[in-house]
Scaffold this active site. Structure first.
Site, PDB file in Angstrom:
ATOM      1  NE  ARG A  63      -4.047  -1.899   2.046  1.00 41.36           N
ATOM      2  CZ  ARG A  63      -4.008  -2.766   2.890  1.00 41.36           C
ATOM      3  NH1 ARG A  63      -3.102  -2.550   4.128  1.00 41.36           N
ATOM      4  NH2 ARG A  63      -4.598  -3.690   2.871  1.00 41.36           N
ATOM      5  CB  SER A  69      -2.020 -15.479   4.707  1.00 47.33           C
ATOM      6  OG  SER A  69      -3.019 -14.625   5.333  1.00 47.33           O
ATOM      7  CG  ASN A  96      -2.681 -18.415  13.023  1.00 48.98           C
ATOM      8  OD1 ASN A  96      -3.074 -17.744  12.231  1.00 48.98           O
ATOM      9  ND2 ASN A  96      -1.646 -19.014  13.455  1.00 48.98           N
ATOM     10  CB  CYS A  97      -8.787 -17.377  15.217  1.00 54.28           C
ATOM     11  SG  CYS A  97      -7.658 -15.946  14.742  1.00 54.28           S
TER      12      CYS A  97
END
Ligand SMILES: Cc1cc2nc3c(=O)[nH]c(=O)nc-3n(C[C@H](O)[C@H](O)[C@H](O)COP(=O)(O)OP(=O)(O)OC[C@H]3O[C@@H](n4cnc5c(N)ncnc54)[C@H](O)[C@@H]3O)c2cc1C
Length: 170
Positions: free
Chosen positions: A23, A40, A43-44
């Site tokens: 960005r 990516s 994990n949760c």
């Protein structure tokens, strides 16, 4: 060609840095290096694979190298372990874990986001094959496979954080 930025680690920290750099600088050459097979992932949601709510473990993986390339022009290289920083030359030494070869990659800026490893307390039996730690998709796949194959009924959990809370809930 803009600055060359190398990022070690391709999960929450590494991927966030890569997206932020893109960005800020649309010309930067950004390469993210991850020693594991996934970049990516969620994990949760790892514990939900055990409960079957997330049936297919591949649904835990949010992005892949093609999406990083096509959407953000970020090169995400998986199965690439960074072995050494050569500060004098401004390069890193990388081991391609699939091809089993090492190579060097030069950088202008280097970001380290290698995360952490679960602690394995020094207890008798800690290295038995029925003792698991959970940090990534491969860990939860291994644990899930073992529970199913061996028809495991009783599990002891060491640690008292988010994972335990979710295991108890599911
Ligand atoms: C089961 C579970 C549930 C969680 N739930 C939540 C939640 O609900 N909310 C929340 O905020 N957080 C949660 N977390 C914590 C969150 O996942 C971590 O804080 C986050 O993953 C940290 O990201 P990271 O990029 O710093 O490290 P990591 O996720 O550890 O990623 C670092 C990556 O760097 C790679 N790496 C390391 N060394 C090298 C090397 N030499 N070369 C190449 N690659 C390397 C590793 O393979 C790893 O994939 C949870 C964690 C777990 C395990």
């Amino acid at each position: 060609m803009g600055k060359k930025i190398l990022i070690v680690g391709g999960v929450a920290g590494g991927a966030s840095v890569a997206a932020r750099v893109r960005r800020l600088d649309e010309h930067a050459e950004i390469i993210m290096l991850e020693k594991g097979p996934h970049v990516s992932f969620s994990n949760c949601s790892l514990p939900y694979h055990l409960s079957g709510i997330v049936e297919d473990s591949q649904d835990l993986v949010l992005m892949n190298p093609d999406i990083f390339k096509n959407r953000y022009n970020i090169e995400a290289r998986v199965n690439q372990e960074v072995m050494k920083i050569n500060r004098d030359k401004k390069t890193i030494t990388i081991k391609d874990l699939i091809a089993d070869r090492t190579y060097e990659e030069p950088y202008d800026s280097l970001v380290l986001s290698p995360g952490a490893k679960p602690i394995r307390p020094n207890l008798d039996g800690i290295d038995h094959p029925n003792v698991f730690t959970v940090r990534n998709v491969v860990d939860i796949e291994n644990m899930n496979d073992f529970i199913k194959q061996e028809d495991i009924k009783n599990i002891a959990v060491i640690g008292g954080d988010l994972l335990v809370w979710r295991l108890l809930k599911i």
